[in-house]
Each structure stands twice: as C-alpha cells, then as structure tokens.
Design a protein around this motif. Structure first.
Motif, PDB file in Angstrom:
ATOM      1  N   GLY A  40       0.792  -1.219   0.000  1.00 26.31           N
ATOM      2  CA  GLY A  40       0.000   0.000   0.000  1.00 26.31           C
ATOM      3  C   GLY A  40       0.826   1.272   0.000  1.00 26.31           C
ATOM      4  O   GLY A  40       2.041   1.255   0.232  1.00 26.31           O
ATOM      5  N   ALA A  41       0.130   2.382  -0.253  1.00 22.88           N
ATOM      6  CA  ALA A  41       0.799   3.673  -0.392  1.00 22.88           C
ATOM      7  C   ALA A  41       1.490   4.116   0.892  1.00 22.88           C
ATOM      8  O   ALA A  41       2.614   4.613   0.870  1.00 22.88           O
ATOM      9  CB  ALA A  41      -0.220   4.726  -0.824  1.00 22.88           C
ATOM     10  N   GLU A  42       0.824   3.944   2.027  1.00 20.89           N
ATOM     11  CA  GLU A  42       1.400   4.404   3.297  1.00 20.89           C
ATOM     12  C   GLU A  42       2.696   3.673   3.608  1.00 20.89           C
ATOM     13  O   GLU A  42       3.694   4.289   4.003  1.00 20.89           O
ATOM     14  CB  GLU A  42       0.398   4.189   4.431  1.00 20.89           C
ATOM     15  N   THR A 142       6.489  15.257  -5.104  1.00 24.25           N
ATOM     16  CA  THR A 142       7.650  15.066  -4.246  1.00 24.25           C
ATOM     17  C   THR A 142       7.224  14.433  -2.927  1.00 24.25           C
ATOM     18  O   THR A 142       6.253  14.869  -2.299  1.00 24.25           O
ATOM     19  CB  THR A 142       8.343  16.415  -3.958  1.00 24.25           C
ATOM     20  N   GLY A 143       7.944  13.381  -2.521  1.00 26.21           N
ATOM     21  CA  GLY A 143       7.626  12.713  -1.262  1.00 26.21           C
ATOM     22  C   GLY A 143       6.513  11.696  -1.360  1.00 26.21           C
ATOM     23  O   GLY A 143       6.092  11.130  -0.343  1.00 26.21           O
ATOM     24  N   LYS A 144       6.014  11.449  -2.582  1.00 26.25           N
ATOM     25  CA  LYS A 144       4.950  10.461  -2.772  1.00 26.25           C
ATOM     26  C   LYS A 144       5.346   9.473  -3.878  1.00 26.25           C
ATOM     27  O   LYS A 144       4.757   9.463  -4.968  1.00 26.25           O
ATOM     28  CB  LYS A 144       3.631  11.150  -3.115  1.00 26.25           C
ATOM     29  N   PRO A 145       6.349   8.644  -3.622  1.00 23.54           N
ATOM     30  CA  PRO A 145       6.840   7.703  -4.643  1.00 23.54           C
ATOM     31  C   PRO A 145       5.798   6.684  -5.094  1.00 23.54           C
ATOM     32  O   PRO A 145       5.809   6.259  -6.240  1.00 23.54           O
ATOM     33  CB  PRO A 145       8.025   7.012  -3.950  1.00 23.54           C
ATOM     34  N   TYR A 146       4.877   6.296  -4.188  1.00 24.02           N
ATOM     35  CA  TYR A 146       3.840   5.334  -4.564  1.00 24.02           C
ATOM     36  C   TYR A 146       3.009   5.876  -5.720  1.00 24.02           C
ATOM     37  O   TYR A 146       2.806   5.203  -6.736  1.00 24.02           O
ATOM     38  CB  TYR A 146       2.950   5.027  -3.362  1.00 24.02           C
ATOM     39  N   GLN A 147       2.539   7.098  -5.562  1.00 26.00           N
ATOM     40  CA  GLN A 147       1.715   7.717  -6.601  1.00 26.00           C
ATOM     41  C   GLN A 147       2.514   7.908  -7.889  1.00 26.00           C
ATOM     42  O   GLN A 147       1.978   7.723  -8.997  1.00 26.00           O
ATOM     43  CB  GLN A 147       1.192   9.066  -6.105  1.00 26.00           C
ATOM     44  N   ASN A 148       3.781   8.259  -7.771  1.00 26.47           N
ATOM     45  CA  ASN A 148       4.622   8.471  -8.955  1.00 26.47           C
ATOM     46  C   ASN A 148       4.862   7.170  -9.716  1.00 26.47           C
ATOM     47  O   ASN A 148       4.859   7.145 -10.952  1.00 26.47           O
ATOM     48  CB  ASN A 148       5.961   9.083  -8.536  1.00 26.47           C
ATOM     49  N   VAL A 149       5.066   6.076  -8.964  1.00 25.97           N
ATOM     50  CA  VAL A 149       5.276   4.769  -9.599  1.00 25.97           C
ATOM     51  C   VAL A 149       4.012   4.345 -10.344  1.00 25.97           C
ATOM     52  O   VAL A 149       4.070   3.855 -11.482  1.00 25.97           O
ATOM     53  CB  VAL A 149       5.677   3.704  -8.554  1.00 25.97           C
ATOM     54  N   VAL A 150       2.854   4.522  -9.709  1.00 25.24           N
ATOM     55  CA  VAL A 150       1.585   4.160 -10.357  1.00 25.24           C
ATOM     56  C   VAL A 150       1.382   4.987 -11.628  1.00 25.24           C
ATOM     57  O   VAL A 150       0.937   4.463 -12.656  1.00 25.24           O
ATOM     58  CB  VAL A 150       0.403   4.362  -9.383  1.00 25.24           C
ATOM     59  N   ASP A 151       1.712   6.268 -11.572  1.00 24.90           N
ATOM     60  CA  ASP A 151       1.607   7.131 -12.759  1.00 24.90           C
ATOM     61  C   ASP A 151       2.451   6.576 -13.907  1.00 24.90           C
ATOM     62  O   ASP A 151       1.990   6.477 -15.049  1.00 24.90           O
ATOM     63  CB  ASP A 151       2.090   8.550 -12.440  1.00 24.90           C
ATOM     64  N   THR A 152       3.702   6.242 -13.608  1.00 26.82           N
ATOM     65  CA  THR A 152       4.630   5.763 -14.638  1.00 26.82           C
ATOM     66  C   THR A 152       4.136   4.493 -15.303  1.00 26.82           C
ATOM     67  O   THR A 152       4.132   4.374 -16.534  1.00 26.82           O
ATOM     68  CB  THR A 152       6.022   5.520 -14.024  1.00 26.82           C
ATOM     69  N   PRO A 214       5.511  -3.198 -12.352  1.00 30.88           N
ATOM     70  CA  PRO A 214       4.612  -2.743 -13.423  1.00 30.88           C
ATOM     71  C   PRO A 214       3.454  -3.698 -13.668  1.00 30.88           C
ATOM     72  O   PRO A 214       2.346  -3.254 -13.999  1.00 30.88           O
ATOM     73  CB  PRO A 214       5.531  -2.659 -14.651  1.00 30.88           C
ATOM     74  N   VAL A 215       3.685  -4.999 -13.474  1.00 34.40           N
ATOM     75  CA  VAL A 215       2.589  -5.961 -13.653  1.00 34.40           C
ATOM     76  C   VAL A 215       1.505  -5.712 -12.608  1.00 34.40           C
ATOM     77  O   VAL A 215       0.308  -5.775 -12.915  1.00 34.40           O
ATOM     78  CB  VAL A 215       3.123  -7.418 -13.540  1.00 34.40           C
ATOM     79  N   GLY A 216       1.917  -5.401 -11.379  1.00 30.56           N
ATOM     80  CA  GLY A 216       0.952  -5.089 -10.330  1.00 30.56           C
ATOM     81  C   GLY A 216       0.091  -3.888 -10.662  1.00 30.56           C
ATOM     82  O   GLY A 216      -1.121  -3.879 -10.391  1.00 30.56           O
ATOM     83  N   VAL A 217       0.711  -2.872 -11.270  1.00 34.16           N
ATOM     84  CA  VAL A 217      -0.042  -1.669 -11.666  1.00 34.16           C
ATOM     85  C   VAL A 217      -0.959  -1.985 -12.838  1.00 34.16           C
ATOM     86  O   VAL A 217      -2.127  -1.559 -12.859  1.00 34.16           O
ATOM     87  CB  VAL A 217       0.925  -0.516 -12.004  1.00 34.16           C
ATOM     88  N   MET A 218      -0.438  -2.708 -13.820  1.00 28.44           N
ATOM     89  CA  MET A 218      -1.232  -3.029 -15.009  1.00 28.44           C
ATOM     90  C   MET A 218      -2.461  -3.875 -14.672  1.00 28.44           C
ATOM     91  O   MET A 218      -3.516  -3.733 -15.297  1.00 28.44           O
ATOM     92  CB  MET A 218      -0.361  -3.759 -16.047  1.00 28.44           C
ATOM     93  N   THR A 219      -2.312  -4.769 -13.687  1.00 31.43           N
ATOM     94  CA  THR A 219      -3.428  -5.634 -13.312  1.00 31.43           C
ATOM     95  C   THR A 219      -4.323  -5.026 -12.237  1.00 31.43           C
ATOM     96  O   THR A 219      -5.255  -5.676 -11.750  1.00 31.43           O
ATOM     97  CB  THR A 219      -2.891  -6.991 -12.808  1.00 31.43           C
ATOM     98  N   LYS A 220      -4.010  -3.778 -11.840  1.00 27.87           N
ATOM     99  CA  LYS A 220      -4.795  -3.034 -10.858  1.00 27.87           C
ATOM    100  C   LYS A 220      -4.680  -3.596  -9.438  1.00 27.87           C
ATOM    101  O   LYS A 220      -5.441  -3.210  -8.543  1.00 27.87           O
ATOM    102  CB  LYS A 220      -6.276  -2.980 -11.249  1.00 27.87           C
ATOM    103  N   VAL A 221      -3.729  -4.522  -9.231  1.00 26.94           N
ATOM    104  CA  VAL A 221      -3.467  -4.991  -7.864  1.00 26.94           C
ATOM    105  C   VAL A 221      -2.872  -3.848  -7.068  1.00 26.94           C
ATOM    106  O   VAL A 221      -3.147  -3.656  -5.882  1.00 26.94           O
ATOM    107  CB  VAL A 221      -2.510  -6.204  -7.866  1.00 26.94           C
ATOM    108  N   VAL A 222      -2.029  -3.058  -7.754  1.00 29.49           N
ATOM    109  CA  VAL A 222      -1.475  -1.826  -7.188  1.00 29.49           C
ATOM    110  C   VAL A 222      -2.145  -0.674  -7.909  1.00 29.49           C
ATOM    111  O   VAL A 222      -2.072  -0.579  -9.117  1.00 29.49           O
ATOM    112  CB  VAL A 222       0.060  -1.758  -7.383  1.00 29.49           C
ATOM    113  N   SER A 223      -2.823   0.194  -7.158  1.00 27.95           N
ATOM    114  CA  SER A 223      -3.544   1.284  -7.823  1.00 27.95           C
ATOM    115  C   SER A 223      -3.713   2.464  -6.870  1.00 27.95           C
ATOM    116  O   SER A 223      -3.435   2.348  -5.683  1.00 27.95           O
ATOM    117  CB  SER A 223      -4.907   0.796  -8.321  1.00 27.95           C
TER     118      SER A 223
END
Length: 223
Positions: A40-42, A142-152, A214-223
């Motif tokens: 998770g993001a936190e 800045t300071g939110k790598p989770y959101q930045n990774v999901v964006d990418t 990236p697979v986690g993001v693509m499959t919406k497991v990570v979102s």
C-alpha cells in the motif's frame, strides 16, 4: 602501482567484476524495497522516507542516501569505462569476426555489450522519471513515490521501457555474475555448476521481482 594494475587487462576485469558485484548487492536491496509497493501507499511512502533518515542522528538527513548514491555512481562509471576499454582492446586484437557455423557463446554473452548500453540509457530515464520528475508522465509529487510509480506504469511506454530494461538486466546478471566469479578466482571445475546455477537463479529472481511492480499496476493490484 594503481595505474599499472588499471592499465592491465586483468586489472580492468577485476574492476569490472568488483563494481558489478557492488551494483548487484544494491539491486537485491532495491528489488526488495520495490516490492513493498504491494503493501500500500502508506507503507511504500514510509519506506521511501526511511531511506532518507537512515543513520540519524549520527548521520544528517539524507547523508546515508547520498553516500550510497556516490558509491553507486563510482561503481557504474568504473564498470562502464572498464567494459568499454576491454571491448576496444578485444576489437583491436581481433578486428575481423570469428567464423563459425554456429555461435559458440550464449545469447546473454553475445548481448552483454548491447545490454549494457540499454541499461545505461534506462538508468538515465529512470532517474529523470522517478527521482527528478523531469520526464514523469503525470504530475510528479515530491515525497509520494507510490503515486509516482503508479503514474509511470499506467502508461504503455513506461511499462515497455521498464520491462525491456529488466529483461536486459536479467541477461546481464546471468552472464556477469559467473564471469565476475571467474575473474575473482572463485571458479573451478567443482564450483562452476553451482556458480552458473546461482547466476541463473539471481537473474530470474531479480527479473521477476522488478517486473512484478509494473505488472501489479497493469493488473490493478497496485492502484
């Protein structure tokens, strides 16, 4: 003495082997850290913040992180320069290609040079994307790598660049680990099979571990 060692082929291979192992240790730690994104993001953002506070209060904020970065830059430069110079010596010593009906080297061996170039370009893109935000696809936070990774990894080209680079990394490690062991004198008839197995396992685990993000993001497991 240092110049004499560096000028020798054995010296350059040793520098290449040691710098490669330094980067391999970092990659293992980096992959484990990346997989925290599944919690998770936190959790992931807290981990990113923790990296900047390691060593406090003895070390100031981000000092340890910058020390790691400096060591990595030295390792990358030393690895790339020694690889380039060894390649030039190899071409100079044998300007014409070997003639064989079938290739005698593995696919990983024959693609080490191109793999190194791909990884070098990827490192630049990766830093500009997730560290400075210069080429980031969304609004870099800045300071939110989770959101930045999901964006990418919500963009097709972000996934393609990353996955291709990780496949190249796997091939690079598969051959490079075994080659480094030979250079540093760890190889022998009795240990070669174990070293090759270790190289294959490391390459496979690191490739799967990195691609899992990236697979986690693509499959919406990570979102």
């Amino acid at each position: 003495m240092a110049r004499t060692v560096w000028d020798s082929t054995v010296g350059k291979k040793t520098v290449m082997a040691v710098s490669g192992l330094v980067m391999l240790l970092y990659l293992v730690a980096h992959m484990i850290g990346n997989l925290k994104i599944y919690f998770g993001a936190e959790e992931f953002n807290h981990y990113a913040h923790w990296l900047r506070t390691v060593g406090e209060p003895f070390m100031h904020y981000e000092w340890t992180l910058w020390l790691i970065r400096v060591v990595l830059v030295i390792a990358v430069v030393a690895h790339a320069v020694s690889a380039y110079q060894l390649s030039r010596r190899d071409i100079k010593a044998r300007p014409s290609k070997y003639v064989h009906s079938k290739p005698r080297s593995s696919y990983a061996t024959r693609t080490m040079r191109w793999g190194g170039i791909i990884l070098g370009l990827f490192i630049v893109w990766h830093l500009l994307d997730l560290t400075t935000g210069t080429v980031h696809s969304g609004g870099f936070e800045t300071g939110k790598p989770y959101q930045n990774v999901v964006d990418t990894f919500s963009t097709w080209y972000g996934n393609v660049i990353y996955i291709v680079a990780m496949l190249a990394l796997g091939l690079h490690i598969r051959h490079g680990f075994w080659s480094a062991a030979q250079t540093l004198g760890a190889g022998s008839r009795t240990r070669d099979r174990a070293l090759k197995t270790t190289a294959n396992v490391l390459a496979l685990l690191l490739t799967i571990g990195f691609v899992a993000v990236p697979v986690g993001v693509m499959t919406k497991v990570v979102s």
